[in-house]
Scaffold this motif. Structure first.
Motif, PDB file in Angstrom:
ATOM      1  N   MET A  10       0.837  -1.203   0.000  1.00 39.96           N
ATOM      2  CA  MET A  10       0.000   0.000   0.000  1.00 39.96           C
ATOM      3  C   MET A  10       0.873   1.254   0.000  1.00 39.96           C
ATOM      4  N   HIS A  11       0.269   2.390  -0.323  1.00 38.61           N
ATOM      5  CA  HIS A  11       0.979   3.669  -0.309  1.00 38.61           C
ATOM      6  C   HIS A  11       1.279   4.126   1.115  1.00 38.61           C
ATOM      7  N   THR A  12       0.359   3.837   2.031  1.00 35.97           N
ATOM      8  CA  THR A  12       0.477   4.284   3.417  1.00 35.97           C
ATOM      9  C   THR A  12       0.689   3.089   4.330  1.00 35.97           C
ATOM     10  N   ARG A  14       0.281   1.214   7.597  1.00 34.06           N
ATOM     11  CA  ARG A  14      -0.770   1.374   8.603  1.00 34.06           C
ATOM     12  C   ARG A  14      -0.967   0.067   9.367  1.00 34.06           C
ATOM     13  N   THR A  41      -7.101   8.414   5.897  1.00 38.13           N
ATOM     14  CA  THR A  41      -6.990   8.111   4.478  1.00 38.13           C
ATOM     15  C   THR A  41      -7.604   6.755   4.124  1.00 38.13           C
ATOM     16  N   GLU A  43      -7.398   3.869   0.862  1.00 39.53           N
ATOM     17  CA  GLU A  43      -6.854   3.426  -0.410  1.00 39.53           C
ATOM     18  C   GLU A  43      -7.454   2.075  -0.745  1.00 39.53           C
ATOM     19  N   ILE A  51      -3.134  -2.910  -8.716  1.00 46.04           N
ATOM     20  CA  ILE A  51      -2.525  -1.668  -8.220  1.00 46.04           C
ATOM     21  C   ILE A  51      -3.329  -1.120  -7.042  1.00 46.04           C
ATOM     22  N   TRP A  52      -2.612  -0.438  -6.149  1.00 51.37           N
ATOM     23  CA  TRP A  52      -3.234   0.303  -5.055  1.00 51.37           C
ATOM     24  C   TRP A  52      -3.478   1.721  -5.531  1.00 51.37           C
ATOM     25  N   ILE A  53      -4.632   2.270  -5.198  1.00 53.73           N
ATOM     26  CA  ILE A  53      -5.000   3.630  -5.579  1.00 53.73           C
ATOM     27  C   ILE A  53      -5.367   4.402  -4.321  1.00 53.73           C
ATOM     28  N   GLN A  54      -4.741   5.563  -4.139  1.00 47.20           N
ATOM     29  CA  GLN A  54      -5.044   6.435  -3.004  1.00 47.20           C
ATOM     30  C   GLN A  54      -6.301   7.224  -3.356  1.00 47.20           C
ATOM     31  N   SER A  55      -7.315   7.135  -2.523  1.00 48.46           N
ATOM     32  CA  SER A  55      -8.579   7.822  -2.787  1.00 48.46           C
ATOM     33  C   SER A  55      -8.563   9.234  -2.223  1.00 48.46           C
ATOM     34  N   ASN A 103     -10.823  10.244  -8.497  1.00 50.00           N
ATOM     35  CA  ASN A 103      -9.530  10.854  -8.144  1.00 50.00           C
ATOM     36  C   ASN A 103      -9.144  11.895  -9.145  1.00 50.00           C
TER      37      ASN A 103
END
Length: 103
Positions: A10-12, A14, A41, A43, A51-55, A103
Motif C-alpha cells: 500500500m501507499h500508506t 498502517r 486516508t 486506499e 494496483i493500489w490507488i489512493q482515494s 480521483n
C-alpha cells in the motif's frame, strides 16, 4: 503451503486499519501510520489491475481499530472510544463507490 505476496504494498503504512471488500476492490481505511498516529486516508486495491490507488475520499475522522461493513445499500463505519463512547456513520454505497474512485 506458504502465503504468496501477489500485490504491491500500500501507499500508506498502517496498522489496525479497517478492510472491506466490494466487488473487485479491497478497501483499506484508517489505521495508525508509521508515526503511530491515526489516519483518515482510504486506499483500495484494484484486484484486476493489480494496483493500489489512493482515494480522495477521507474518513469522517482519523480512526484506527474501527469497523466497516456493507449492509444492503449502505456502508457503515463503527468506532468505539472508551472516553467518548461509540460512533456510527453511514454512506450510500453508490455515493461511496463514486467518491472512492473519483480521483
Amino acid at each position: 503451503e506458504k502465503w504468496l505476496e501477489l500485490y504491491p504494498p500500500m501507499h500508506t503504512a498502517r496498522s489496525s486499519p479497517s478492510v472491506l471488500v466490494i466487488e473487485d476492490l479491497v478497501i483499506v481505511s484508517g489505521g495508525a501510520g508509521a508515526d503511530n498516529r491515526r489516519v483518515d486516508t482510504i486506499e483500495f486495491l484494484d484486484i484486476n489491475k493489480r494496483i493500489w490507488i489512493q482515494s480522495n475520499l477521507k474518513l469522517p475522522a482519523p480512526l484506527s481499530r474501527h469497523h466497516m461493513a456493507l449492509c444492503g445499500e449502505y456502508i457503515y463505519i463503527y468506532y468505539w472510544n472508551y472516553r467518548l463512547n461509540g460512533y456510527f456513520w453511514r454512506m450510500n454505497k453508490k455515493n461511496f463507490m463514486a467518491s472512492l474512485t473519483n480521483n
